[in-house]
Design an enzyme around this catalytic site. Structure first.
Site, PDB file in Angstrom:
ATOM      1  N   ASP A   1      43.274  26.815 -14.429  1.00 54.99           N
ATOM      2  CA  ASP A   1      43.372  25.462 -14.964  1.00 54.99           C
ATOM      3  C   ASP A   1      42.923  24.525 -13.854  1.00 54.99           C
ATOM      4  O   ASP A   1      43.549  24.459 -12.792  1.00 54.99           O
ATOM      5  CB  ASP A   1      44.820  25.160 -15.388  1.00 54.99           C
TER       6      ASP A   1
ATOM      7  N   TRP B   1      52.994  22.843 -14.452  1.00 57.77           N
ATOM      8  CA  TRP B   1      52.939  21.703 -15.385  1.00 57.77           C
ATOM      9  C   TRP B   1      53.767  22.089 -16.615  1.00 57.77           C
ATOM     10  O   TRP B   1      53.547  23.160 -17.185  1.00 57.77           O
ATOM     11  CB  TRP B   1      51.469  21.475 -15.752  1.00 57.77           C
TER      12      TRP B   1
ATOM     13  N   LYS C   1      41.310  13.131 -15.313  1.00 61.92           N
ATOM     14  CA  LYS C   1      41.655  12.525 -14.014  1.00 61.92           C
ATOM     15  C   LYS C   1      40.409  12.156 -13.222  1.00 61.92           C
ATOM     16  O   LYS C   1      40.287  11.051 -12.742  1.00 61.92           O
ATOM     17  CB  LYS C   1      42.472  13.492 -13.164  1.00 61.92           C
TER      18      LYS C   1
END
Ligand code: LMR
Length: 398
Positions: free
Chosen positions: A210, A129, A246
């Protein structure tokens, strides 16, 4: 004042949304940012969230949360990562604070790493990311990379990954994506996670997970925590960033959690107090409403099971779109293999499109995505999948 200030470069992900919004074309398609859309291309507020909103409306004060955020929300969140019956939770060995979603958790950890392990570096997968790089850079932690994705197989480059883990100096910090790797959609298998964990053990590395997409890999948040559970079984002291952006669709509420598994309760108290100390001059304390929504959902068995169903619906819609996109490309007679579209998991497909091909998709077809070829499958719908497939075919066929 500010004479030397030049405009900052556009963010590679959020800049795509800006460009999409500025395009007047009725045909435009946004498969840039990782934000879930329903099959009509509309943002979704989960029913469990709407119900929690109703229950909360008018019933709460607007007081400050403590520096470490809502203790109730944090406790419920730890169970999702460490397991409902985790001995580490019972033994109070986890230092954990509410954070400003996953970005905030990563940043707080990076600052903590800088302060308490000042000479250390962070190993980051290639690719990752894009914001991971910004986060550790701004925290002034030097970055190294490790192999992850294999461009030819469009899968995991496991042997190169293991070599990098082996060759890193003993006791290095590694950033790992717990599940649904962003941007590649490629995760290690369970067996590979076990091997990674063993090698980390031998090398005394620190794993920082993460976990921004818990639930989006398999449709089941508990199953998606497998990588973490393997590391816990093997006795690692890990750190975890969790996010509800999310999997609860709470993007703008900015609700997440940073946890660090410690030696004992005394160390956990010390570490937590230092995390709070880092948070105080940055933002004092985290926002209240999102944390209350999460707690309301997770502490009520009915709302929690509704949430789990809704996560699965989101994950399944994405899986369905993967199949349709691949089949559409094959029907168009694309000579390329699109197997990876259905093999990869989570919210993203790492398509293999080059930056130039992406530029053509944008300029000729008003299709917006990041230049690394990442397609946010969450933005693909029954209505736009044919158009998207055709455009991809056109820019890849010659
Ligand atoms: C993404 O990767 O698209 C998301 O995590 C959104 C973001 O903040 O970049």
């Amino acid at each position: 004042w500010w004479k030397s200030v030049e405009p900052a470069p556009k963010d590679p992900i959020l800049g795509v949304t800006e460009a999409f919004l500025a395009d007047p074309s009725p045909e435009k398609v946004n498969v840039g940012v990782g934000a879930y859309r329903d099959d009509n291309g509309k943002p979704v507020v989960l029913e469990c969230v709407r119900e929690a909103e109703k229950r909360l409306a008018g019933s709460t004060f607007m007081e400050y949360l403590p520096m470490g955020g809502s203790a109730k929300m944090v406790d419920l969140t730890l169970k999702l990562a460490y397991g409902d019956n985790s001995e580490f939770i019972k033994d109070k060995r986890i230092a954990a604070v509410q954070t400003l979603s996953g970005t905030g958790a990563c940043r707080l950890f990076a600052d903590f790493q800088k302060r308490f392990s000042p000479g250390s570096q962070i190993y980051i997968p290639v690719p990752t990311w894009s914001n991971h790089h910004n986060i550790w850079k701004d925290a002034q932690v030097p970055q190294k990379t490790y192999h992850y994705y294999h461009p030819e197989t469009k899968g995991l480059d496991f042997s190169a990954l293991m070599d990098d883990v082996k060759n890193a100096p003993e006791g290095s910090f590694f950033l790992l994506h717990a599940c649904a790797h962003n941007p590649t959609g490629v995760d290690p298998t369970e067996e590979q996670w076990r091997e990674i964990s063993q090698l980390f053990k031998a090398k005394k590395h620190f794993a920082f997970f993460d976990m921004a997409y818990q639930g989006f890999a398999s449709g089941d948040p508990a199953r998606d925590a497998k990588s973490i559970r393997i590391f816990l079984e093997d006795g690692h002291h890990i750190g975890i960033s969790q996010s509800y952006a999310k999997n609860m669709g709470l993007y703008g509420q900015r609700v997440g959690c940073l946890s660090v598994l410690c030696e004992d309760p005394k160390q956990a108290v010390a570490v937590k107090s230092q995390l709070q100390q880092l948070a105080r001059p940055m933002y004092s304390n985290p926002p209240l409403h999102g944390a209350q929504l999460v707690s309301t959902i997770l502490e009520d068995p009915e709302l929690k099971s509704l949430w789990l169903k809704e996560v699965k619906v989101m994950a399944d819609r994405i899986i369905g779109m993967r199949t349709t996109l691949r089949e559409s490309l094959e029907k168009l007679g694309s000579p390329l293999s699109w197997e990876h579209v259905t093999k990869q998991i989570g919210m993203f497909c790492y398509s293999g499109l080059t930056p130039e091909q992406v530029d053509r998709l944008t300029s000729e077809y008003h299709i917006y995505m990041t230049r690394n070829g990442r397609i946010s499958m969450a933005g693909v719908t029954t209505g736009n999948v044919g158009y998207l497939a055709n455009a991809i075919h056109e820019v890849t066929k010659s």
